[in-house]
Design a protein around this motif. Structure first.
Motif, PDB file in Angstrom:
ATOM      1  N   ILE A 319       0.872  -1.191   0.083  1.00 48.75           N
ATOM      2  CA  ILE A 319      -0.107  -0.191   0.208  1.00 48.75           C
ATOM      3  C   ILE A 319       0.740   1.164  -0.234  1.00 48.75           C
ATOM      4  O   ILE A 319       0.665   2.288  -0.724  1.00 48.75           O
ATOM      5  CB  ILE A 319      -0.955   0.083   1.342  1.00 48.75           C
ATOM      6  CG1 ILE A 319      -2.014  -1.090   1.013  1.00 48.75           C
ATOM      7  CG2 ILE A 319      -1.515   1.606   1.377  1.00 48.75           C
ATOM      8  CD1 ILE A 319      -2.740  -1.254   2.148  1.00 48.75           C
ATOM      9  N   LEU A 320       2.111   1.296   0.958  1.00 42.48           N
ATOM     10  CA  LEU A 320       2.729   2.516   0.861  1.00 42.48           C
ATOM     11  C   LEU A 320       3.740   2.658  -0.357  1.00 42.48           C
ATOM     12  O   LEU A 320       3.709   3.874  -0.771  1.00 42.48           O
ATOM     13  CB  LEU A 320       3.632   2.371   2.230  1.00 42.48           C
ATOM     14  CG  LEU A 320       2.775   2.451   3.387  1.00 42.48           C
ATOM     15  CD1 LEU A 320       4.049   2.319   4.802  1.00 42.48           C
ATOM     16  CD2 LEU A 320       1.811   3.593   3.928  1.00 42.48           C
ATOM     17  N   LEU A 321       4.038   1.581  -0.736  1.00 40.30           N
ATOM     18  CA  LEU A 321       4.842   1.830  -1.969  1.00 40.30           C
ATOM     19  C   LEU A 321       3.890   2.395  -3.227  1.00 40.30           C
ATOM     20  O   LEU A 321       4.431   2.772  -4.159  1.00 40.30           O
ATOM     21  CB  LEU A 321       5.485   0.426  -2.477  1.00 40.30           C
ATOM     22  CG  LEU A 321       6.901  -0.120  -1.455  1.00 40.30           C
ATOM     23  CD1 LEU A 321       7.135  -1.379  -1.990  1.00 40.30           C
ATOM     24  CD2 LEU A 321       7.662   1.019  -1.500  1.00 40.30           C
ATOM     25  N   GLY A 322       2.655   2.081  -3.205  1.00 35.38           N
ATOM     26  CA  GLY A 322       1.928   2.570  -4.056  1.00 35.38           C
ATOM     27  C   GLY A 322       1.483   4.117  -4.053  1.00 35.38           C
ATOM     28  O   GLY A 322       0.866   4.538  -4.932  1.00 35.38           O
ATOM     29  N   VAL A 323       1.999   4.420  -3.010  1.00 36.68           N
ATOM     30  CA  VAL A 323       1.284   5.938  -2.636  1.00 36.68           C
ATOM     31  C   VAL A 323       2.595   6.929  -3.540  1.00 36.68           C
ATOM     32  O   VAL A 323       3.688   6.926  -3.180  1.00 36.68           O
ATOM     33  CB  VAL A 323       1.359   6.472  -1.356  1.00 36.68           C
ATOM     34  CG1 VAL A 323       1.355   7.848  -0.971  1.00 36.68           C
ATOM     35  CG2 VAL A 323       0.361   5.725  -0.509  1.00 36.68           C
ATOM     36  N   LYS A 324       2.169   7.638  -4.470  1.00 38.99           N
ATOM     37  CA  LYS A 324       2.997   8.545  -5.296  1.00 38.99           C
ATOM     38  C   LYS A 324       3.213   9.701  -5.096  1.00 38.99           C
ATOM     39  O   LYS A 324       4.104  10.605  -5.591  1.00 38.99           O
ATOM     40  CB  LYS A 324       2.869   8.179  -6.878  1.00 38.99           C
ATOM     41  CG  LYS A 324       2.885   6.702  -7.405  1.00 38.99           C
ATOM     42  CD  LYS A 324       4.132   5.922  -6.989  1.00 38.99           C
ATOM     43  CE  LYS A 324       4.027   4.586  -7.241  1.00 38.99           C
ATOM     44  NZ  LYS A 324       5.204   3.721  -7.141  1.00 38.99           N
TER      45      LYS A 324
END
Length: 359
Positions: A319-324
């Protein structure tokens, strides 16, 4: 000790309702500064101002900013705020707020009639950098969860300074903010942690609260000399009000200071000082790092005081790695450099999501 200098505003970098970021010329040197609009008035180019440069002169980490303390164009400032509770008390910048508890508050009687938190989950973190990853993962897993952020007064006092809070509010990830003690500027103001928790439960009607300081922890390299030590009294308060305290351990494997490797000595000290217990959520790691955590937990009997739960953080990590549109950092290090720190935040959010009977 204080360093105050006079300068001229040369550029407005950006503005939000309560805060302006500006560039100021001080004797030919350009410096970045912050203006709190409700305290020192709206600021514009060519204004002559006095700024506090103490932290800059000491090379301290206030985000590289000085602070406007006086704008000479104003003969007087009247923000006309209601309320009789003073914050920043007995300083030249003391301000009045309407606290949720005071007699003029529409919620005054609620505090006298309050019973308990009825098991409401309350996530407790040491650093401000724990707020965003925890809230984002929790909201993703439980979109209808109503999340309150309680900002303590152990670090930055004006909540408007936090770009993180501004982002989380704009994205509807946190639903309300409560500033306690001398912290100010939240959706609700409170006198202490007990009132803040009651506010989150009874006024905001939150499903979960996250308690953490604002930006800028104080540390001294000693066992008890850090401002995050207030986590112990916060957890005790949650228990006394019959809430469910969930502790995020501070974990690092990339800090140059050995005392913060694995589970930080700060977390250990907080647990030692507890007069009650809590649920500490630990991310399941790989190989040697997992062994280091398990060794710490086994050899330090302070951890016997708390309930320990290992959670696989992979979902949270994804989820966090998907926050751009938000850069996650802690102590100047990115999520890739301090993966385990953010895994701990995500693990706490996963654990909490399983407690919520919604969605």
């Amino acid at each position: 000790m204080i360093f105050i200098n006079k300068g001229i505003v040369k550029n407005i970098i950006s503005r939000r309702d309560d805060i302006s970021f500006v560039e100021i010329d001080v004797d030919g040197v350009t410096t970045k500064a912050i203006n709190y609009n409700e305290i020192t008035g709206e600021i514009n180019v060519d204004d002559v101002v006095y700024i506090n440069q103490t932290a800059r002169n000491l090379n301290l980490g206030t985000g590289g900013y000085d602070f406007v303390i006086l704008n000479t164009k104003y003969d007087n400032i009247n923000s006309q705020k209601i309320g009789h509770i003073m914050k920043l008390r007995y300083t030249p910048m003391q301000i009045n707020v309407l606290s949720v508890e005071e007699q003029d508050s529409p919620y005054h009687d609620m505090f006298n009639n309050f019973k308990d938190l009825d098991g409401m989950p309350v996530i407790v973190g040491e650093l401000h950098s724990m707020l965003a990853p925890t809230a984002i993962v929790l909201k993703k897993l439980k979109p209808s969860a109503k999340i309150a952020y309680i900002m303590s007064d152990s670090a930055c006092l004006p909540i408007s300074f936090s770009n993180t809070v501004s982002y989380l509010k704009e994205k509807n990830i946190i639903d309300s903010t409560i500033t306690m003690g001398h912290a100010f500027g939240g959706d609700f103001e409170s006198v202490n942690i007990y009132s803040s928790l009651i506010c989150a439960k009874e006024i905001v009607k939150s499903d979960v609260a996250i308690v953490a300081m604002g930006p800028g922890i104080v540390g001294t390299g000693t066992k008890y000399g850090f401002s995050g030590i207030d986590q112990a009294s916060i957890i005790d308060a949650i228990n006394k009000l019959k809430g469910n305290p969930i502790l995020i351990p501070r974990i690092s494997f990339n800090d140059k200071r050995k005392r913060h490797i694995g589970i930080s000595h700060h977390t250990v000290t907080v647990i030692e000082l507890l007069n009650s217990s809590c649920n500490m959520i630990i991310p399941t790691l790989k190989n040697e790092k997992q062994l280091i955590l398990e060794k710490q937990l086994k050899e330090n009997h302070a951890f016997d005081k708390v309930n320990k739960y290992f959670i696989d953080p992979k979902i949270a990590s994804d989820i966090l790695l998907g926050v751009k549109d938000l850069k996650f950092t802690t102590m100047g290090r990115t999520i890739n450099e301090e993966k385990e720190f953010f895994d701990a935040c995500g693990a706490a959010a996963i654990y909490c999501s399983k407690l919520l009977g919604i969605d």
